[in-house]
Write an enzyme that holds these catalytic residues in place. Sequence first.
Site, PDB file in Angstrom:
ATOM      1  N   ASP A 150      32.897  32.467  37.980  1.00  0.00           N
ATOM      2  CA  ASP A 150      33.348  33.295  39.102  1.00  0.00           C
ATOM      3  C   ASP A 150      32.375  33.216  40.283  1.00  0.00           C
ATOM      4  OD1 ASP A 150      35.729  34.762  39.125  1.00  0.00           O
ATOM      5  OD2 ASP A 150      34.996  36.179  37.629  1.00  0.00           O
ATOM      6  N   LYS A 201      45.830  33.322  34.798  1.00  0.00           N
ATOM      7  CA  LYS A 201      44.667  32.442  34.595  1.00  0.00           C
ATOM      8  C   LYS A 201      44.768  31.730  33.248  1.00  0.00           C
ATOM      9  CE  LYS A 201      41.807  35.220  37.674  1.00  0.00           C
ATOM     10  NZ  LYS A 201      40.774  36.241  37.868  1.00  0.00           N
ATOM     11  N   GLN A 245      37.201  40.227  34.254  1.00  0.00           N
ATOM     12  CA  GLN A 245      38.104  40.607  35.339  1.00  0.00           C
ATOM     13  C   GLN A 245      37.632  41.930  35.958  1.00  0.00           C
ATOM     14  OE1 GLN A 245      40.532  38.643  36.491  1.00  0.00           O
ATOM     15  NE2 GLN A 245      41.155  40.098  38.054  1.00  0.00           N
TER      16      GLN A 245
HETATM   17  N1  GUN Z   1      39.241  40.693  40.705  1.00  0.00           N
HETATM   18  C1  GUN Z   1      39.811  40.293  41.863  1.00  0.00           C
HETATM   19  N2  GUN Z   1      39.513  38.990  42.119  1.00  0.00           N
HETATM   20  C2  GUN Z   1      38.744  38.572  41.089  1.00  0.00           C
HETATM   21  C3  GUN Z   1      38.131  37.329  40.781  1.00  0.00           C
HETATM   22  O1  GUN Z   1      38.214  36.332  41.506  1.00  0.00           O
HETATM   23  N3  GUN Z   1      37.422  37.306  39.627  1.00  0.00           N
HETATM   24  C4  GUN Z   1      37.291  38.391  38.804  1.00  0.00           C
HETATM   25  N4  GUN Z   1      36.558  38.268  37.710  1.00  0.00           N
HETATM   26  N5  GUN Z   1      37.833  39.555  39.075  1.00  0.00           N
HETATM   27  C5  GUN Z   1      38.562  39.645  40.209  1.00  0.00           C
END
Ligand code: GUN
Length: 280
Positions: free
Chosen positions: A121, A54, A98
């Site tokens: 998100d 990311k 995350q």
């Molecule tokens: N863990 C797995 N997929 C995601 C996501 O799209 N965002 C976040 N913050 N954590 C995740």
Amino acid sequence: MPAQIIDGKRIAQQIRSGLAQKILEMLAQGKTRPGLAVVLVGDNPASKLYVSMKQKACKEVGIYSEEHRLPAEVTQDQLLALIDELNGDPKIHGILVQLPLPAHLDEEEVIMRIHPDKDVDGFNPVNVGKMCIGSRAYLPCTPAGIMKLIDTINYDPAGKKAVVIGRSNIVGKPIAQLLLQRDATVTICHSKTKDLVAECRQADILVAAVGQPEMVKGDWVKPGAVVIDVGINRRDGKTVGDVEFDSVNEVAGWITPVPGGVGPMTIAMLLTNTVVAADK
Ligand code: GUN
């Protein structure tokens, strides 16, 4: 005849190029550079990998990004204090914590603490609620990316039967909502579903989001179906999806590969949400 491959990597790259251009335009207009804060708690190897991907993608398109690494034993109050600080930071337009968090932390409280306007998100209940009533919201990145893929192949979900395997808050529930909003008839399957194979065989659109390597076989799939594989699993040193690619490829009309299907779209949508947040 094999299925047509939905090339998420290529589509995501196009979106990223568009965003890079858009950021240049924003800067030329005197607007601030979009900024994303990524919070990583502990050292789960998969989470570390996703976070670094990311960050790299942010850099490539011109989004300012900062990473906040906290030890696994961080307290709930320390984590909430960091979120409060980021909520008030004008350089930061998007905050991503995350998931999953270590078990001693209250994930729901953490997500609720992120200001809805910075919730790139789309996990805060305010944005989840807005999504469910079809109001403007930051859409969760993986489901938003799946809808883009379906639109890219010019497939209209209206009147089609969609089956989603998996009921997570991150993928299963929101993708079911988005497909419903596009007038599909949606079934969500899960571990207690009585006859999963029979459900899948009826699907015009089949979304596999269970985290079980190569679970969906060719004889589970309706000929011509659109098969979206959300899984990212390791098997025998290889990355595989939740769909057994070779057998499903013989039956489906369209299929997303793993890697190179949904994964890159998730990141492209995160970048999109961050740019939208900054451009408000
Ligand atoms: N863990 C797995 N997929 C995601 C996501 O799209 N965002 C976040 N913050 N954590 C995740």
